[in-house]
Design an enzyme around this catalytic site. Sequence first.
Site, short mmCIF file in Angstrom:
data_model
loop_
_atom_site.label_atom_id
_atom_site.label_comp_id
_atom_site.label_asym_id
_atom_site.label_seq_id
_atom_site.Cartn_x
_atom_site.Cartn_y
_atom_site.Cartn_z
N ASN A 18 34.23 70.88 18.20
CA ASN A 18 35.53 71.27 17.62
C ASN A 18 35.61 70.58 16.26
O ASN A 18 35.69 69.35 16.19
CB ASN A 18 36.61 70.76 18.57
CG ASN A 18 37.91 71.51 18.54
OD1 ASN A 18 38.86 71.11 19.19
ND2 ASN A 18 37.99 72.61 17.83
N ASN A 70 46.63 74.39 11.77
CA ASN A 70 45.65 75.40 12.15
C ASN A 70 45.09 76.12 10.92
O ASN A 70 45.70 76.08 9.84
CB ASN A 70 46.28 76.43 13.09
CG ASN A 70 46.17 76.05 14.54
OD1 ASN A 70 45.25 75.35 14.95
ND2 ASN A 70 47.11 76.50 15.35
N CYS A 79 46.52 68.14 19.00
CA CYS A 79 45.14 68.57 19.13
C CYS A 79 44.35 67.40 19.71
O CYS A 79 44.23 66.35 19.07
CB CYS A 79 44.55 68.99 17.78
SG CYS A 79 42.80 69.40 17.86
N GLU A 199 41.58 80.04 20.93
CA GLU A 199 42.59 79.12 20.44
C GLU A 199 43.60 79.80 19.53
O GLU A 199 43.24 80.49 18.56
CB GLU A 199 41.94 77.94 19.69
CG GLU A 199 42.89 76.82 19.39
CD GLU A 199 42.18 75.53 19.02
OE1 GLU A 199 42.83 74.71 18.35
OE2 GLU A 199 41.02 75.33 19.40
N ARG A 200 44.85 79.60 19.86
CA ARG A 200 45.96 80.11 19.06
C ARG A 200 45.93 79.48 17.67
O ARG A 200 45.71 78.29 17.53
CB ARG A 200 47.28 79.74 19.76
CG ARG A 200 48.54 80.20 19.09
CD ARG A 200 49.77 79.70 19.83
NE ARG A 200 49.88 78.25 19.78
CZ ARG A 200 50.98 77.56 20.15
NH1 ARG A 200 52.03 78.21 20.62
NH2 ARG A 200 51.01 76.26 20.08
N CYS A 209 38.09 72.62 23.14
CA CYS A 209 39.51 72.38 22.91
C CYS A 209 39.93 71.28 23.88
O CYS A 209 39.94 71.49 25.10
CB CYS A 209 40.32 73.66 23.16
SG CYS A 209 42.10 73.41 23.05
N GLY A 210 40.26 70.12 23.34
CA GLY A 210 40.55 68.97 24.18
C GLY A 210 41.74 69.17 25.11
O GLY A 210 41.67 68.90 26.31
N THR A 211 42.86 69.65 24.56
CA THR A 211 44.02 69.89 25.41
C THR A 211 43.78 71.04 26.36
O THR A 211 44.35 71.09 27.46
CB THR A 211 45.27 70.17 24.55
OG1 THR A 211 44.98 71.25 23.63
CG2 THR A 211 45.69 68.93 23.77
#
Length: 269
Positions: A18, A70, A79, A199-200, A209-211
Amino acid sequence: MAVLKMKIPFTKMHGAGNDFIMVDDRRLIFPSGDKEFIQRIASRRTGIGCDGILLLQPSEAADFRMRFINPDGEEQDMCGNGARCIARMAYDHDVAAEKMLIETNAGPIHAEVLGEQVRLGLTEPSDLQLDLEMELDWPVDFLNTGVPHAVIWVDDVLTVDLPELGSLIRNHILFSPNGTNANFARVEEDGSLTVRTYERGVEAETWACGTGVAAAALLAAERGRVNLPVSVHCAGGFDLVIDSVLGTPTLTGGALYVFDGEIEYGNRV
């Protein structure tokens, strides 16, 4: 029209694939409101390329403030992999000690540099929803781990048409008006997880994506399918580990430097 120009130093970093443009913005000069500029430098074909831009700014309530933008120019609350990268940068530049407190729009979070790894304490998850009613062949759950995440439990993560299905779920009416991130996940025989994320704000797949992996791991635990800590295999070939310390979900993995550079910014006046 006169043009004022300045050069903004940056560092490119990645956490589990990422990748981010990192800016030490303690002087508060980065043009965070210029969406056209942000979209241009975030472009992978005509700019530097990234999954997001991270600003390290002063804070009165923590060691520093993290702002996350973003590639479309919209600011997001949190993030996970970005926070791990900015923790590494803050430690290496003597902005913070090994253990630090970071101010984010999602609330204060703790991070700790552990050699080559960075462990991040996530915000308390919220809005847990299991088995959402959607016209899909797979179960769909939802959890907010600082930002919203739908998790779709599929039989084969690798064969999912992620651009089409990810966009469909990201923009589904259930998640209106702001939409959600879409994670396609599978519990492996050894108790680990494999996750791919649409991812949005990136509006495409990201390598990690960590979350998102945190949401998948916590939901799998909620369903009784895994025990924490759990290793999560990400699309970029890196693993992240989700655990819980005193009830707080944690995200652990590498945070690596790629290169340094300068961005030239011209502002017409």
